[in-house]
Enzyme design. Structure first.
Site, mmCIF file in Angstrom:
data_model
loop_
_atom_site.group_PDB
_atom_site.id
_atom_site.type_symbol
_atom_site.label_atom_id
_atom_site.label_comp_id
_atom_site.label_asym_id
_atom_site.label_seq_id
_atom_site.Cartn_x
_atom_site.Cartn_y
_atom_site.Cartn_z
ATOM 1 N N GLN A 169 0.819 -1.207 0.000
ATOM 2 C CA GLN A 169 0.000 0.000 0.000
ATOM 3 C C GLN A 169 0.856 1.262 0.000
ATOM 4 O O GLN A 169 1.880 1.334 0.687
ATOM 5 C CB GLN A 169 -0.931 0.017 1.217
ATOM 6 C CG GLN A 169 -2.050 -1.003 1.156
ATOM 7 C CD GLN A 169 -3.105 -0.686 0.103
ATOM 8 O OE1 GLN A 169 -3.124 0.396 -0.479
ATOM 9 N NE2 GLN A 169 -3.984 -1.641 -0.133
ATOM 10 N N ASN A 183 -8.125 -8.196 -2.672
ATOM 11 C CA ASN A 183 -7.683 -6.808 -2.817
ATOM 12 C C ASN A 183 -7.039 -6.641 -4.197
ATOM 13 O O ASN A 183 -5.825 -6.512 -4.324
ATOM 14 C CB ASN A 183 -6.686 -6.454 -1.704
ATOM 15 C CG ASN A 183 -6.306 -4.982 -1.722
ATOM 16 O OD1 ASN A 183 -6.929 -4.159 -2.382
ATOM 17 N ND2 ASN A 183 -5.263 -4.637 -0.989
ATOM 18 N N CYS A 200 -10.056 -0.089 -4.632
ATOM 19 C CA CYS A 200 -9.659 1.318 -4.730
ATOM 20 C C CYS A 200 -10.418 2.037 -5.843
ATOM 21 O O CYS A 200 -10.257 3.240 -6.033
ATOM 22 C CB CYS A 200 -8.155 1.449 -4.963
ATOM 23 S SG CYS A 200 -7.583 0.654 -6.483
ATOM 24 N N GLU A 236 -10.225 3.681 -0.596
ATOM 25 C CA GLU A 236 -10.391 2.229 -0.540
ATOM 26 C C GLU A 236 -11.749 1.922 0.089
ATOM 27 O O GLU A 236 -12.072 2.432 1.160
ATOM 28 C CB GLU A 236 -9.283 1.585 0.299
ATOM 29 C CG GLU A 236 -7.888 1.717 -0.286
ATOM 30 C CD GLU A 236 -7.582 0.637 -1.324
ATOM 31 O OE1 GLU A 236 -8.503 -0.152 -1.662
ATOM 32 O OE2 GLU A 236 -6.425 0.580 -1.788
#
Length: 486
Positions: free
Chosen positions: A306, A407, A435, A479
């Site tokens: 991240q 993710n 995202c 996010e």
């Protein structure tokens, strides 16, 4: 007491009571209407700020790019909310997240076969959203937060000299604009970029290499990894050695120490797609390390991590709460990167399985599990399409209450991956982190909810709740974490 009243008196008494109750009901109705009006005003205010931000940016982008306005144009493109106070940025992002969740609900509504009574009730109770939205969590650090920066080497606005930055414009009007002024860029990164810019103007850079880009990663200790990228076209072994020597002659150990560079690579990339074809370690450490929620992680040049570490701690803490509340026996981390999620959740599940398609990321994940003394994690190279019930067998036992954490990149998951996740009936809870929930991920949400069919096997998931984390201040992105169960 009423037995002492005659019929007319009794009617008068009841009428007075009814009149009082009616007045109270009217007052209550007025209060509810005022609350609804206030709610509408809040929605209108958010929508107006959201629309104004995009309208103003589109107007500014229409201006011809010049040496004078290039920095403003880049700021409007890369960090379109930078003019707004942070409280207003959060309001705008709140509206963006609600809009995405409402759009999912609208799609489900439009396809009646997707909309069960259970989903209908959730949408009604959530004010038209696909599930309850718990709001957006602010980022602890709103400026100078990016720990990773991928830039291009391309013609500047003068059309004559190469510069390092981000592309503004399209087609023949594409130019590269330096990022020094952007609010989300670290000052350390700016110094390293300037050093590479100086290198491009020095005789040492004229070694017949086709310079393509620069990748910088850094951590909380101000240690940085510099990756210089060169094109593969015409790059013979002899030319490659000249490129290496040119970089090593310029970036001496003392110079890199002053810039905080502890690791340096040269990457050879394909001409058009920018895909890494080979990688050459030049000096310093092979990796960079980062601290996250009391754990330490090793990161390779191409591994996912991240970009905003303080905000990532907020997000992973929320995921930890969700996983802990379920008390599942196994967690499968799809697209695990360097193993961050699984390792951080290792204290609330019995077993962890991480999957990633990047070999170096899996190597980092295995190393990081050992580094953090995590004994209940295993990792395999693959994609989400590799998910199956056979992977969830541990010591001869299939864990039928598994939580999956997904993710993916901005493009979301492909259809086959969604089919695999749905078809694996051992997965009882799915946590989807996106995202870009208003993009391709939106299709993923609909497919996870859709009733069972030949195209989409397995019991459908039910959206339970959503919460957002502002991972990217100054931009329109956040996010979104949606929890699905079945």
């Amino acid at each position: 007491m009423h037995k002492f009243l005659d019929h007319s008196s009794l009617w008068l008494f009841v009428s007075m009571d009814l009149h009082g109750m009616t007045a109270q009901c009217k007052n209550l109705t007025r209060l509810l209407n005022r609350l609804l009006d206030l709610r509408k005003l809040v929605h209108m205010r958010r929508a107006n700020m959201y629309n104004a931000a995009y309208k103003n940016n589109s107007l500014r982008r229409s201006k011809t790019l010049t040496a004078e306005n290039q920095f403003e144009r880049l700021a409007e493109s890369a960090t379109p909310l930078y003019r707004h106070p942070y409280e207003v940025q959060l309001e705008i992002k709140h509206q963006i997240m609600e809009k995405a969740l409402r759009k999912v609900a609208n799609i489900v509504h439009s396809k009646r076969k997707y909309c069960s009574e259970k989903i209908e009730k959730i949408i009604r109770d959530s004010d038209g959203l696909i599930c309850p939205f718990l709001g957006i969590k602010p980022a602890p650090q709103t400026t100078n937060y990016r720990n990773k920066l991928q830039l291009l080497i391309y013609q500047g606005v003068d059309g004559e000299h190469l510069t390092i930055g981000l592309i503004v414009g399209r087609g023949e009007n594409r130019v590269c604009v330096p990022t020094d002024h952007l609010k989300n860029i670290k000052s350390q990164h700016t110094k390293i970029i300037q050093s590479t810019r100086d290198f491009l103007q020095s005789p040492l850079s004229r070694c017949h290499g086709s310079w393509k880009g620069v990748l910088i990663r850094s951590n909380c200790w101000d240690q940085a990894m510099l990756v210089v990228q060169v094109g593969s076209k015409g790059l013979t072994e002899e030319v490659l050695e000249k490129v290496k020597c040119g970089l090593m002659s310029y970036y001496t150990p003392d110079f890199t120490a002053d810039l905080g560079i502890t690791s340096m690579y040269l990457q050879v990339t394909s001409e058009n797609m920018g895909i890494c074809k080979s990688q050459h370690h030049l000096q310093g450490d092979m990796h960079i390390y980062e601290q996250l929620l009391g754990h330490k992680f090793r990161i390779s040049p191409n591994a996912f991590f991240q970009q905003n570490t303080p905000a990532a701690e907020v997000m992973y803490s929320l995921v930890h709460q969700i996983v802990a509340s379920r008390q599942s026996k196994m967690l499968i981390d799809v697209g695990c990167g360097v193993g961050t999620i699984g390792i951080l959740m290792s204290d609330v599940v019995d077993n962890i399985l991480g999957i990633d398609m990047v070999d170096s990321a899996i190597a980092d994940a295995i190393f990081n599990a050992d580094l953090n003394d995590v004994k209940n994690a295993s990792y395999v190279v693959g994609t989400a399409r590799a998910v199956s019930k056979s992977l969830l067998v541990k010591d001869g036992v299939v864990h039928d209450d598994t939580v999956a954490v997904v993710n993916p990149c901005r493009n979301g998951l492909n259809k086959k991956a969604i089919m695999r996740l749905r078809g694996c009936d051992a997965i009882r809870q799915l946590i989807y982190i996106s995202c870009k929930p208003h993009g391709n991920a939106l299709v993923n949400f609909v497919d996870l909810i859709a009733p069972q069919s030949e195209e989409l096997p397995g019991i459908p998931f039910t959206p339970v709740k959503a919460v957002a984390v502002d991972m990217f201040p100054q931009t329109v992105h956040s996010e979104l974490i949606i929890t699905f169960e079945r």
